[in-house]
Design a protein around this motif. Structure first.
Motif, PDB file in Angstrom:
ATOM      1  N   VAL A 122       0.817  -1.207   0.000  1.00  0.00           N
ATOM      2  CA  VAL A 122       0.000   0.000   0.000  1.00  0.00           C
ATOM      3  C   VAL A 122       0.850   1.257   0.000  1.00  0.00           C
ATOM      4  CG1 VAL A 122      -1.688   1.323   1.340  1.00  0.00           C
ATOM      5  CG2 VAL A 122      -1.954  -1.154   1.089  1.00  0.00           C
ATOM      6  N   TYR A 123       1.889   1.322   0.825  1.00  0.00           N
ATOM      7  CA  TYR A 123       2.662   2.549   0.992  1.00  0.00           C
ATOM      8  C   TYR A 123       3.867   2.660   0.071  1.00  0.00           C
ATOM      9  CZ  TYR A 123       0.051   3.649   5.256  1.00  0.00           C
ATOM     10  OH  TYR A 123      -0.945   3.957   6.162  1.00  0.00           O
ATOM     11  N   VAL A 124       4.453   1.554  -0.323  1.00  0.00           N
ATOM     12  CA  VAL A 124       5.712   1.592  -1.073  1.00  0.00           C
ATOM     13  C   VAL A 124       5.534   1.128  -2.516  1.00  0.00           C
ATOM     14  CG1 VAL A 124       8.104   0.780  -1.150  1.00  0.00           C
ATOM     15  CG2 VAL A 124       7.008   1.216   1.066  1.00  0.00           C
ATOM     16  N   LEU A 125       4.995  -0.057  -2.724  1.00  0.00           N
ATOM     17  CA  LEU A 125       4.968  -0.676  -4.046  1.00  0.00           C
ATOM     18  C   LEU A 125       3.763  -0.258  -4.881  1.00  0.00           C
ATOM     19  CD1 LEU A 125       6.059  -4.291  -2.986  1.00  0.00           C
ATOM     20  CD2 LEU A 125       7.494  -2.417  -3.832  1.00  0.00           C
ATOM     21  N   GLY A 126       2.683   0.114  -4.235  1.00  0.00           N
ATOM     22  CA  GLY A 126       1.474   0.458  -4.981  1.00  0.00           C
ATOM     23  C   GLY A 126       0.956  -0.718  -5.800  1.00  0.00           C
ATOM     24  N   THR A 127       0.886  -1.868  -5.213  1.00  0.00           N
ATOM     25  CA  THR A 127       0.504  -3.094  -5.914  1.00  0.00           C
ATOM     26  C   THR A 127      -0.956  -3.060  -6.339  1.00  0.00           C
ATOM     27  OG1 THR A 127       2.124  -4.277  -4.554  1.00  0.00           O
ATOM     28  CG2 THR A 127       0.518  -5.601  -5.781  1.00  0.00           C
ATOM     29  N   GLU A 128      -1.209  -3.536  -7.570  1.00  0.00           N
ATOM     30  CA  GLU A 128      -2.564  -3.646  -8.109  1.00  0.00           C
ATOM     31  C   GLU A 128      -2.955  -5.117  -8.211  1.00  0.00           C
ATOM     32  OE1 GLU A 128      -4.807  -1.385  -8.928  1.00  0.00           O
ATOM     33  OE2 GLU A 128      -3.550   0.315  -8.337  1.00  0.00           O
ATOM     34  N   PRO A 129      -4.240  -5.419  -8.310  1.00  0.00           N
ATOM     35  CA  PRO A 129      -4.667  -6.811  -8.467  1.00  0.00           C
ATOM     36  C   PRO A 129      -4.084  -7.432  -9.731  1.00  0.00           C
ATOM     37  CG  PRO A 129      -6.535  -5.412  -7.913  1.00  0.00           C
ATOM     38  CD  PRO A 129      -5.392  -4.503  -8.191  1.00  0.00           C
ATOM     39  N   LYS A 130      -3.924  -8.720  -9.709  1.00  0.00           N
ATOM     40  CA  LYS A 130      -3.383  -9.424 -10.869  1.00  0.00           C
ATOM     41  C   LYS A 130      -4.368  -9.403 -12.020  1.00  0.00           C
ATOM     42  CE  LYS A 130      -1.058 -13.699 -12.160  1.00  0.00           C
ATOM     43  NZ  LYS A 130      -0.600 -15.053 -11.705  1.00  0.00           N
ATOM     44  N   PHE A 131      -5.654  -9.460 -11.725  1.00  0.00           N
ATOM     45  CA  PHE A 131      -6.698  -9.425 -12.752  1.00  0.00           C
ATOM     46  C   PHE A 131      -7.742  -8.382 -12.353  1.00  0.00           C
ATOM     47  CE2 PHE A 131      -5.227 -13.865 -12.475  1.00  0.00           C
ATOM     48  CZ  PHE A 131      -4.725 -14.036 -13.753  1.00  0.00           C
ATOM     49  N   LEU A 132      -8.130  -7.566 -13.329  1.00  0.00           N
ATOM     50  CA  LEU A 132      -9.240  -6.636 -13.101  1.00  0.00           C
ATOM     51  C   LEU A 132     -10.400  -7.003 -14.028  1.00  0.00           C
ATOM     52  CD1 LEU A 132      -7.533  -3.173 -12.477  1.00  0.00           C
ATOM     53  CD2 LEU A 132      -8.963  -4.493 -10.911  1.00  0.00           C
ATOM     54  N   GLY A 133     -10.435  -6.451 -15.233  1.00  0.00           N
ATOM     55  CA  GLY A 133     -11.497  -6.786 -16.169  1.00  0.00           C
ATOM     56  C   GLY A 133     -12.567  -5.720 -16.248  1.00  0.00           C
ATOM     57  N   LYS A 134     -13.635  -6.032 -16.991  1.00  0.00           N
ATOM     58  CA  LYS A 134     -14.724  -5.094 -17.215  1.00  0.00           C
ATOM     59  C   LYS A 134     -15.602  -4.977 -15.972  1.00  0.00           C
ATOM     60  CE  LYS A 134     -15.014  -6.071 -22.165  1.00  0.00           C
ATOM     61  NZ  LYS A 134     -15.898  -6.509 -23.274  1.00  0.00           N
ATOM     62  N   PRO A 135     -16.206  -3.817 -15.777  1.00  0.00           N
ATOM     63  CA  PRO A 135     -17.103  -3.641 -14.616  1.00  0.00           C
ATOM     64  C   PRO A 135     -18.305  -4.575 -14.683  1.00  0.00           C
ATOM     65  CG  PRO A 135     -16.477  -1.525 -15.552  1.00  0.00           C
ATOM     66  CD  PRO A 135     -16.011  -2.559 -16.516  1.00  0.00           C
ATOM     67  N   GLU A 136     -18.761  -5.015 -13.528  1.00  0.00           N
ATOM     68  CA  GLU A 136     -19.937  -5.873 -13.406  1.00  0.00           C
ATOM     69  C   GLU A 136     -20.852  -5.286 -12.334  1.00  0.00           C
ATOM     70  OE1 GLU A 136     -18.922  -9.939 -12.753  1.00  0.00           O
ATOM     71  OE2 GLU A 136     -17.205  -9.895 -14.105  1.00  0.00           O
ATOM     72  N   THR A 137     -22.118  -5.672 -12.414  1.00  0.00           N
ATOM     73  CA  THR A 137     -23.078  -5.178 -11.442  1.00  0.00           C
ATOM     74  C   THR A 137     -23.595  -6.319 -10.589  1.00  0.00           C
ATOM     75  OG1 THR A 137     -24.883  -5.448 -13.035  1.00  0.00           O
ATOM     76  CG2 THR A 137     -23.814  -3.304 -12.945  1.00  0.00           C
ATOM     77  N   ILE A 138     -24.010  -5.977  -9.408  1.00  0.00           N
ATOM     78  CA  ILE A 138     -24.580  -6.953  -8.476  1.00  0.00           C
ATOM     79  C   ILE A 138     -26.032  -6.585  -8.257  1.00  0.00           C
ATOM     80  CG2 ILE A 138     -24.489  -7.877  -6.134  1.00  0.00           C
ATOM     81  CD1 ILE A 138     -21.511  -7.388  -6.125  1.00  0.00           C
ATOM     82  N   GLY A 139     -26.937  -7.520  -8.536  1.00  0.00           N
ATOM     83  CA  GLY A 139     -28.354  -7.260  -8.377  1.00  0.00           C
ATOM     84  C   GLY A 139     -28.849  -6.241  -9.380  1.00  0.00           C
ATOM     85  N   LYS A 140     -29.627  -5.287  -8.930  1.00  0.00           N
ATOM     86  CA  LYS A 140     -30.206  -4.268  -9.791  1.00  0.00           C
ATOM     87  C   LYS A 140     -29.413  -2.978  -9.760  1.00  0.00           C
ATOM     88  CE  LYS A 140     -34.909  -6.065  -9.249  1.00  0.00           C
ATOM     89  NZ  LYS A 140     -36.295  -5.757  -8.860  1.00  0.00           N
ATOM     90  N   ASN A 141     -28.196  -3.047  -9.305  1.00  0.00           N
ATOM     91  CA  ASN A 141     -27.368  -1.851  -9.275  1.00  0.00           C
ATOM     92  C   ASN A 141     -27.010  -1.450 -10.694  1.00  0.00           C
ATOM     93  OD1 ASN A 141     -25.826   0.217  -8.215  1.00  0.00           O
ATOM     94  ND2 ASN A 141     -23.973  -1.024  -8.134  1.00  0.00           N
ATOM     95  N   PRO A 142     -27.419  -0.262 -11.177  1.00  0.00           N
ATOM     96  CA  PRO A 142     -27.174   0.098 -12.571  1.00  0.00           C
ATOM     97  C   PRO A 142     -25.713   0.414 -12.821  1.00  0.00           C
ATOM     98  CG  PRO A 142     -28.140   1.940 -11.410  1.00  0.00           C
ATOM     99  CD  PRO A 142     -28.131   0.788 -10.448  1.00  0.00           C
TER     100      PRO A 142
END
Length: 379
Positions: A211-231
């Motif tokens: 978090v403070y030094v390396l600024g690591t990101e997730p190995k996989f991200l991808g396209k946004p998805e929705t949960i339930g009826k969240n537009p």
């Protein structure tokens, strides 16, 4: 003692001093680094104040993030950490504290699929299948938290795991603009020193560095998805929803200026006429002018000829009438019998058989219609 020996002694002294200074600086960096990591670990532990163990006190969030683990431990026995997390998630759902469960775990191998294991046991615990959402790229805690914010577009969430992992997840969420609370499942291990405790110590050090030094990101991200009826989020637009002022009409002067600008812009694009084109254009214009003139002259001539023909016809009709009249007058008195003329009885006597035939008198018919044929009739 020679000068060479003096220089050698001086070099050894300077090198010793440099080594000592370097060693002290290295020790200082190590101490500062350790202090930084320790403070970071304490910072992670401070998030314990944002975790809950009571279902009644924890606030409601639409989605609960369940961190994955294997249903079996390394010896093949049932994993108590897995069982207590499943139980905690089902209790939150049944109490109405969450509406959906996002199961996030490791799925790097075909034979190992943590999200599917969790869904299977959640259904057995009473959570409907349509309220369970998969996250197959939750390889680490950091991946699960960041993906919940950037892929599943959550702004608030409830973490479901043991207390040590919830504290670490809340630390990561705070750095990724995700409002979260944690619900602590029962921790099967009460000992201070254990394999899980040692592993968590190094996991927290790695978390601070990420978090403070390396600024690591997730190995996989991808396209946004929705949960339930969240537009899905709408694309940002700088256009106002309503007009802030009335539309302005183009004035006459502005319209003229715009026309002049268009002419100046597109006039150079027109191809100038060549000499041959000019000559052909002049010929075409001259031919069209002569044709129009000839058409006008022929119209005038036709009108004159029609007038002459009308006059000749009238003269012919008048001449025919005169000829007919002359022929009637030249025919004598035996061309017409006047029925009104009476017989001379004094000369004839009483014998009607000896009556003389009265003389005929020609009468000219008026208004002869035909120019040829018999110009008179008999009565």
């Amino acid at each position: 003692m020679s000068s060479f020996d003096n220089n050698d002694t001086k070099f050894s002294t300077d090198f010793s001093r440099f080594s000592v200074i370097t060693m002290y600086m290295g020790l200082l960096v190590i101490v500062l680094g350790i202090l930084f990591l320790v403070l970071g670990c304490f910072r992670i532990s401070s998030y314990a104040f944002r975790t809950y163990e009571s279902i009644d006190k924890i606030p409601h969030n639409r989605v609960g993030l369940l961190f994955g683990t294997s249903p079996l431990d390394s010896s093949g026995a049932p994993n108590a950490y897995f069982d207590t997390r499943i139980m905690a998630a089902s209790q939150l759902f049944k109490a109405g504290k969450i509406d959906y469960v996002l199961v996030s775990g490791d799925n790097r191998h075909e034979s190992y699929n943590e999200p599917r294991f969790m869904k299977k046991y959640l259904i057995k615990a009473g959570v409907p299948a349509d309220r369970i959402v998969f996250d197959f790229a939750g390889i680490r805690t950091l991946d699960s938290v960041v993906r919940a914010r950037k892929v599943f577009l959550l702004k608030s969430v409830t973490f479901i795991s043991q207390d040590f992992q919830n504290e670490r997840a809340l630390f990561i969420a705070d750095k990724n603009d995700l409002n979260a609370v944690g619900f602590n499942a029962i921790n099967p291990s009460d000992s201070f020193i254990s394999f899980v405790g040692i592993r968590e110590f190094f996991a927290r050090i790695k978390c601070v560095l990420d978090v403070y030094v390396l600024g690591t990101e997730p190995k996989f991200l991808g396209k946004p998805e929705t949960i339930g009826k969240n537009p899905m989020p709408k694309n940002l637009s700088s256009k106002p929803k309503k007009l802030t002022s009335s539309l302005k009409l183009i004035s006459d002067s502005a319209f003229v200026i715009r026309q002049q600008e268009m002419i100046a812009k597109y006039a150079p694009l027109a191809k100038p006429l060549t000499d041959n084109a000019r000559v052909e254009k002049a010929k075409q214009e001259r031919f069209e002018h002569e044709y129009d003139k000839n058409q006008a002259d022929s119209y005038v001539i036709d009108n004159e000829q029609n007038e002459i023909l009308k006059e000749e016809q009238n003269e012919a009709l008048q001449e025919a009438n005169e000829v007919a009249l002359d022929s009637l007058n030249a025919g004598g008195g035996n061309t017409y019998i006047d029925p009104n003329e009476s017989l001379d009885v004094s000369t004839v006597g009483n014998d009607t058989s000896r009556r003389e035939t009265p003389k005929k008198r020609a009468v000219v018919r008026q208004g002869i219609k035909k120019a040829h044929g018999d110009p008179w009739d008999y009565y």
